[in-house]
Write a protein that holds these residues in place. Structure first.
Motif, short mmCIF file in Angstrom:
data_model
loop_
_atom_site.label_atom_id
_atom_site.label_comp_id
_atom_site.label_asym_id
_atom_site.label_seq_id
_atom_site.Cartn_x
_atom_site.Cartn_y
_atom_site.Cartn_z
N HIS A 124 10.89 -4.84 -25.82
CA HIS A 124 11.85 -5.13 -26.88
C HIS A 124 11.12 -5.11 -28.21
O HIS A 124 10.04 -5.70 -28.35
N HIS A 125 11.73 -4.47 -29.21
CA HIS A 125 11.10 -4.35 -30.53
C HIS A 125 10.93 -5.71 -31.21
O HIS A 125 10.10 -5.86 -32.09
N GLY A 129 7.90 -7.84 -34.01
CA GLY A 129 8.27 -8.36 -35.31
C GLY A 129 9.49 -7.73 -35.95
O GLY A 129 9.84 -8.06 -37.08
N VAL A 130 10.15 -6.81 -35.26
CA VAL A 130 11.35 -6.18 -35.80
C VAL A 130 12.52 -7.13 -35.60
O VAL A 130 12.82 -7.55 -34.49
N LYS A 131 13.16 -7.49 -36.69
CA LYS A 131 14.29 -8.43 -36.67
C LYS A 131 15.53 -7.77 -36.06
O LYS A 131 15.64 -6.55 -36.01
N ALA A 132 16.49 -8.61 -35.67
CA ALA A 132 17.76 -8.12 -35.15
C ALA A 132 18.45 -7.30 -36.25
O ALA A 132 18.42 -7.66 -37.42
N GLY A 135 24.74 -4.01 -36.18
CA GLY A 135 25.24 -2.82 -35.50
C GLY A 135 24.48 -2.53 -34.20
O GLY A 135 24.93 -1.72 -33.40
N ILE A 136 23.34 -3.15 -34.01
CA ILE A 136 22.57 -2.97 -32.78
C ILE A 136 22.58 -4.27 -31.97
O ILE A 136 23.15 -4.34 -30.90
N GLU A 137 21.94 -5.29 -32.49
CA GLU A 137 21.88 -6.57 -31.77
C GLU A 137 23.06 -7.49 -32.10
O GLU A 137 23.36 -8.40 -31.35
N TYR A 138 23.68 -7.29 -33.22
CA TYR A 138 24.85 -8.10 -33.57
C TYR A 138 25.82 -7.28 -34.38
O TYR A 138 25.57 -6.20 -34.79
#
Length: 138
Positions: A124-125, A129-132, A135-138
């Protein structure tokens, strides 16, 4: 759908629910994260309120499906007593599909379930350190 430990409009399922005329979401939580080691009394109170609402929905005869979103996490965090969930599952109307979601499902629920599935992170990105992302995670 009753969402435990969630209290924000930024979840994808909340955003899409307006497009589904017979689908209702009720949130029973705060926007803030819950501390597993030391949950705030309001988190316990909101989980209890959610469980009361869920119980009403399950036994109302108005629904053919009830989803208890993140209830397994609420159980793992000690916000709800497992025996109360077991009692609901054992006594629910036979024609009602009851879906429990969330990580950390207690093994006692596996025996009562007709279906158990598990989704796990392989990569998982977020861990880089890649934030949510909207359109992808929320």
């Amino acid at each position: 759908m009753l969402q435990f430990m969630k209290g924000s409009e930024n979840y994808g399922e909340v955003k899409i629910s307006s497009l589904l005329p017979t689908f209702t979401i009720v949130q029973s939580g705060r926007h803030e994260f819950v501390s597993k080691e030391n949950p705030d009394p309001i988190d316990i109170e909101l989980a209890e309120q959610g469980l009361r609402l869920a119980r009403e929905a399950i036994f109302s005869g108005r629904y053919d499906m009830v989803i208890l979103d993140e209830i397994n996490v609420a159980l793992d965090f000690g916000l709800i007593d497992l025996e109360r969930i077991i009692e609901i599952i054992k006594n629910k109307p036979p024609e009602l599909d009851l879906i429990l979601t969330g990580r950390y499902a207690p093994l006692e629920l596996y025996e009562l379930a007709d279906l158990v599935s598990e989704i796990r992170d392989v990569k998982h990105h977020y861990y880089k350190g890649v934030k949510a992302r909207e359109g992808i995670e929320y």
